[in-house]
Structure formats: structure tokens, C-alpha cells
Design a protein around this motif. Sequence first.
Motif, PDB file in Angstrom:
ATOM      1  N   THR A 129     -16.121 -57.082  16.649  1.00  0.00           N
ATOM      2  CA  THR A 129     -16.759 -56.776  17.933  1.00  0.00           C
ATOM      3  C   THR A 129     -16.850 -55.270  18.157  1.00  0.00           C
ATOM      4  N   ALA A 130     -15.853 -54.521  17.664  1.00  0.00           N
ATOM      5  CA  ALA A 130     -15.899 -53.068  17.813  1.00  0.00           C
ATOM      6  C   ALA A 130     -17.010 -52.473  16.958  1.00  0.00           C
ATOM      7  N   VAL A 131     -17.209 -53.032  15.753  1.00  0.00           N
ATOM      8  CA  VAL A 131     -18.288 -52.553  14.887  1.00  0.00           C
ATOM      9  C   VAL A 131     -19.636 -52.795  15.547  1.00  0.00           C
ATOM     10  N   LEU A 132     -19.798 -53.976  16.144  1.00  0.00           N
ATOM     11  CA  LEU A 132     -21.065 -54.285  16.801  1.00  0.00           C
ATOM     12  C   LEU A 132     -21.346 -53.295  17.925  1.00  0.00           C
ATOM     13  N   LYS A 133     -20.335 -52.940  18.685  1.00  0.00           N
ATOM     14  CA  LYS A 133     -20.537 -51.994  19.785  1.00  0.00           C
ATOM     15  C   LYS A 133     -20.754 -50.582  19.267  1.00  0.00           C
ATOM     16  N   ALA A 134     -20.108 -50.244  18.141  1.00  0.00           N
ATOM     17  CA  ALA A 134     -20.276 -48.906  17.579  1.00  0.00           C
ATOM     18  C   ALA A 134     -21.716 -48.650  17.165  1.00  0.00           C
ATOM     19  N   ARG A 135     -22.425 -49.719  16.801  1.00  0.00           N
ATOM     20  CA  ARG A 135     -23.829 -49.533  16.404  1.00  0.00           C
ATOM     21  C   ARG A 135     -24.648 -48.909  17.528  1.00  0.00           C
ATOM     22  N   LEU A 136     -24.359 -49.294  18.755  1.00  0.00           N
ATOM     23  CA  LEU A 136     -25.133 -48.776  19.883  1.00  0.00           C
ATOM     24  C   LEU A 136     -24.933 -47.272  20.025  1.00  0.00           C
ATOM     25  N   ALA A 137     -23.678 -46.835  19.892  1.00  0.00           N
ATOM     26  CA  ALA A 137     -23.401 -45.402  19.986  1.00  0.00           C
ATOM     27  C   ALA A 137     -24.046 -44.652  18.829  1.00  0.00           C
ATOM     28  N   ALA A 138     -23.997 -45.236  17.630  1.00  0.00           N
ATOM     29  CA  ALA A 138     -24.593 -44.588  16.455  1.00  0.00           C
ATOM     30  C   ALA A 138     -26.101 -44.497  16.606  1.00  0.00           C
ATOM     31  N   ARG A 139     -26.704 -45.540  17.097  1.00  0.00           N
ATOM     32  CA  ARG A 139     -28.165 -45.549  17.264  1.00  0.00           C
ATOM     33  C   ARG A 139     -28.590 -44.469  18.253  1.00  0.00           C
TER      34      ARG A 139
END
Length: 735
Positions: A129-139
Motif C-alpha cells: 500500500t505504501a508503494v502504491l501511494k508513493a507512485r502519486l508523489a513520484a508522478r
Amino acid sequence: MPAIRPRLSLLLPVLLLAAAPAASPQGQTGSRPPSFEGRSDLLSIEVPVNVIGRDGQPVRGLTAADFEVFDDGKPQKVSSFEVVDLEALQPGPGAPAAPAAVAAGRDPLESGARRHFFLLFDLSFARPTAVLKARLAAREFVLRSLHPSDLVAVATISLEQGPRLVLTFTPDRAQLARAIDTLDTQRVFTEKNDPLRFLISPPSEVASAASGAEQGGMTPLRNSDADAVLLEYLTSISKSAERSQKSFEIARISAMTRSMGDMARALGVVQGRKHIVYFSEGFNSRWLVGRGTDGREGAEDAEYILSGRTDLVDTDNQFGNTGLMTDVNKMLEEFRRADCVIQAVDIGGLRAGAEAGDAPARAGGQESLFYMANETGGELFKDANDLGRQLGRVVQRNSVTYLLTFDRTDLKRDGSYHRLRIKASLPPGARLSHRTGYYAPRPFKELDPLEKNLLASDGIASAAPRRDIELNVLAAPFRANANLAYVPVIIEVGGQSLLAESTQDKLGLELYTYVTDEKGEMRDFFTRQVGLDLASKGGNGRDAVLKTGVKYYGHLDLGPGTYRIRVLARNSETGRTGVESVSLTVPSYKDAAAEVLPPLFFETPGKWLLVRERPEDGREGSVVYPFTVNGEPYVPAARPSLSRRTPSRLCLVAYNLGSGDLEIRGQVLSPDGRNLPGGRLALVERTATGLAGVDKLIATFQPDGLEAGSYVLQVAVSNPATGASDVSSTPFVVN
């Protein structure tokens, strides 16, 4: 309508697995990275340097006189000094990069100062779940914070699959957004289950114990004695289980560090500093640095030591595991040597918004992330929800780069590492950062697939000319329909440069062609590996290839717009590489404006070894061949080589000129655009095409009055009756 080709993508290879061979990075004399083939004794080493003031802002205004370079402790003469100031290039978000760097007059796309960001998502030491949320910050970081000239790659790493490249280094923000959205999230979800353990005595021991009790030979234990023995046994078992779990965790961490070290070594072939934006929750730092001797567990260990039960004391718990520390430090040294800085992002910072069922954050993970970042010159970012602002500081600090170049003529081509040191006269409180060293070249065949792939993507992304292999490219937009052009791409590869240093009878020629629009987004591509049997006595033998070379025909499908076609060719044995790019404008044919394609000079039949693209369905007839006049096909020259004594025939393809007599005028230009006297252009025939609005004109051109050298022929075609006219041009050589 042209057939659609299969997508043999160079951009989605698997890290550290077999990948399509690719090309070496680009460069010209004085800026080219060290070559791998041993052809030249002179190697130019680029050292990008960033200087940060006391206020955290980049320091501007330094000159070559402010720097000293030491290679393995020996002072070096700076042969080239350039300044790349990205803020001074003035593009807005999403706009194309400016054509030249301040002071240096050089495009950062063609410089070792170009910034590289490598977004690495940890799939093992992080909650899904943390990886999924990290995508938003990376994008958000990719789309909002970076300069248009920055190159970004996206990768994942896991214990099950190792490092995997989702997208190679590219300036294409649309591709990056798609790569971040999807990631390479295929992973094997395994649950570690402790097995059932029954302590069952052998039958002989049970019988012996029972017999002894009956005969009085075995005294039963008192309850207190039994409790003490059981407690000691259970303690031993518990400590053993802890050590087993610790060994398992340490093995996992060691395996990850080895994979990351391999990745760092491969990234070393990419010129310039690489910022590894590492999205992870980290591993338990207790196994790395220990917990010390304080606290309850420390007191228990002290009691075990005093009572002589040292077998229950785990020194790794107190002081860390030395083997693991060695593995981690080896990995970090590989990153430093590859000029990689780890910018660690603790995605546990997203836990405030995590689902209720999420597991707790990994113990000690933030400390391990800090250690990795600090040891490579990077930072730890604790709040990934505000990643754009935090990493924006990194982007800002590196916006000004001083590029120092020095030359070496005595390097052994053995892949050895050479340490660099930079001394500088800086303002008070300022500090500098630079690559700590570089690797000497090594034979191309020793590079692993990942290194070759990264070299290729770097060459395609920057598209700076490289001349190891003579390479010429011709592209022309033929109308397919009102909204689409069929763009043949003719690639000529010089035979002598292609076969130089080649010793094998079998030769692989690799061709990569990519096209980007004015926003830097990739729109189409094709790749092809051509196998040549040089031992053959036929048309593709060594003598035939040496005489001229290989001419390849491929095509692209493009809508109206302005494009840059990037072509990379490489000898797969020696690594010799050619990189060339050409500009292309595809008109909007539905506007019915007059358009004239570049002049197409007829090639002498049999001059080249011809190779044509493979249509998707395997039938040659499924791909349109546009180079015909009066129904007869011809082969155009990518870079015509003309004789001053003999007129050369050429074809002019024109759209929407209207009926009536046409006029053509020719003008010879120098490569820098100056008008030159000389040369005669004459119209021979206006052929019947049978296609409404399409004209094919046969003309001749004789470059009399011109000295041997390179020129540009500019042709203007007009219809006095309709007023329609257009101008096009093509380069040529007078021999």
C-alpha cells in the motif's frame, strides 16, 4: 495505409537479464565518453561539479581558474570548461529545452552535465500500500519539478526478481507518467510459515527411561528443578529461533545489497551524476549497527556473560553484523564509484493515510535509509506526501553545473577505477560535490546486457552526433491520408567504419530509430538487427560491405507536427557506434497547402547492400514503397555524393501545386546557411502520377564551380498560374 509494425521496444528491457544489444553513448571530440574499442589513445574525462553556497543555492560565476583536478593524486590540465545553467535556459514546465547552455554555447542534451534521475521502487522492504501511494508523489515530482532536459528512468527492485527496468532514461514525461502508474509489480507473494516441530524421543530412549524409573535408577525432578531446566531449555530455543530469524533477515538484506550493487555498476556507464530516488521503508538497521549494550536486552546479555552462559549472547544484536555491514558498504561504494547519489524516500511517511489493516512500519528502516543516503551524499526524505517540495531542493541545488574536462593518453583499457579529487577557490561556507572517480574503458564484449542497454538509451535520448560509424539518414513525409504521413527512413552505414576492428566472419548490425515530437515525447520507432555473413562470396561478403556499406529502409507513421528522428547504429562485436538525428516537419495535408519534399537523388543501382524492413504480416506488398517514377522504383541517396563533371538525376515530390507550367530554382548553401555561387539545376519532366494533387518532377543538378566538400541544395518549386510555391533542401557532397 502503411502496415503497423511490431513494437520491439528497446525501452522496456529486464535489468540484469538478457536484453537487446544497444549502442554506446554519444559525444564528439572533447566531450565524448571513453570509447570501449581501444581505437584512440586520447580519452576525454568529463567531471561535472556542483557548488552549493551557505544559503543552499547554487553558486554562479566561477571560472576554470577556480578549479584544480587531480586524477589518482596527480594534477591534470583542464582542456575544456563549460557552464550549464538550467535556470538560464528559460523553458517553462513541459516546454522543450533551449538549444544551448549559457557560456558554453552547448546543448545540455549533449553534455555530461545533463541530470539523470533514477526512480527506484522497493517492492520487498516496503508495504504494497505504501508503494502504491508513493507512485502519486513520484508522478507529481516528474511532471512538476524537473527541467525538460532532465532524463528520468523508472525501475523496481525485489528479492524475488532483482532489479527490473520499467522505463529507461528518457525526457518523455508522458512515458514516465505511464511507467510510474503501472510499475513492474509482478511479484511472487510468498508467506513464510514456521513448520510444525515435535520433539519425539526415539522408542529406545522412552523404554530406557521407563525401566529406570521402575528400578529406582532414575530420580524424578522436583517441580522447581523441572521449571528451571525447562526455562533454560525454552530460553535456548528462543535464542536459537531469534538467531535463525536474524540470519534469514540478514541473508535477505545481503541479497538486496548485491543486486543493488550490480545495478550501480551498470549505471556507471551512463555519463553524468545519477540521482537514485529510492522509494522504500528500509530494512531493520539493528542488523546493521546493533542495539548497543543499554536497555533491558543489554542487561540480560550482561547477566548471561557473568553467569558463564555466553552461548545465549548474540554479539550481532549488540554491535551489528560485520558481514552485513561489509556487504552494505560494498554496495554504497559501487554507487559512489558510479557517480550515483541515493536520495532516500521513506514511504513509511505515507502511513498516516494508510488503511487500518496495514502492517506497522518496518522497525529501524528510517535509520538504514539515512545511512544509505548519507554515505552517498544524498538526503533522507521522511514525508513522501511533500516529495515535490523536498526533492525540489535537490533539483535547485544541481541547476548549475561546471563541467571540467581533462585528457588522458596513458590509460590502460582494463576497467580499473581511478579516483578524482577537485580543489576549488570557493566563497566562504560554500561546498562542492563531484564524481569521486571513473572507470577506465574495457572491451565492449565484457559489458553486460544492462550496461549496453543503458548506453543505448542514453545515446537515443541525447542524440548527440557520434562518428565511430559513418551514418547518414534521409526521411521524407509522404501523404498517406489527410491526417497521417508515411515517413520512409533511409539509413546508410559506411562499410569501412562498420567493419573496422571486426575480426569475426559473422557481423551483427544493430539499428535503432526513434522519433520525438517538439515536446520531447516519443511517437514512433523501429529497431532491427541485421546479420551479415562476411565470409560469403556473394553480395554481403566482407569485400562487398567494405566497398560501400549497408543501406536500410524502414518507415514511421506520423501525424502533422515537428519531429526529431534519432538513429543509432552499432557493430555488435566491437561496439563501434554511429548516432545521427534529423529534423522533420510533417505538414497538415488536409490544409491543401503547397508542399515539396526534400530533393531525392537517384542512387546508382548495386552500390549498397540493401536491407528492407520486415512488414508485420511478412508480405512485402503490405508496406507502400513510395520511391517510384513512372511506375519504376528507384533508391534515393541519404547523402548524395556528386561529381562536378556529370549531372545527377533527382526527383522532386510536390503536393497541391495546381495545374499549369511549373518553375524550379536551385541555390547552393554552405553548411552554415550562406549562399554560394555555382551549381546548375534543370527541370527535365513533370511525370504523370495518377494521384490528385501529387506531382513528381524529374530534374538534374550539376555542382560545377564547387570545390570538393559538403553543401546543401535548396530547391524552390512554384506555379506562376496559381501562386503556389514551396522550398525544400537536402545536404550533398561534391567529390
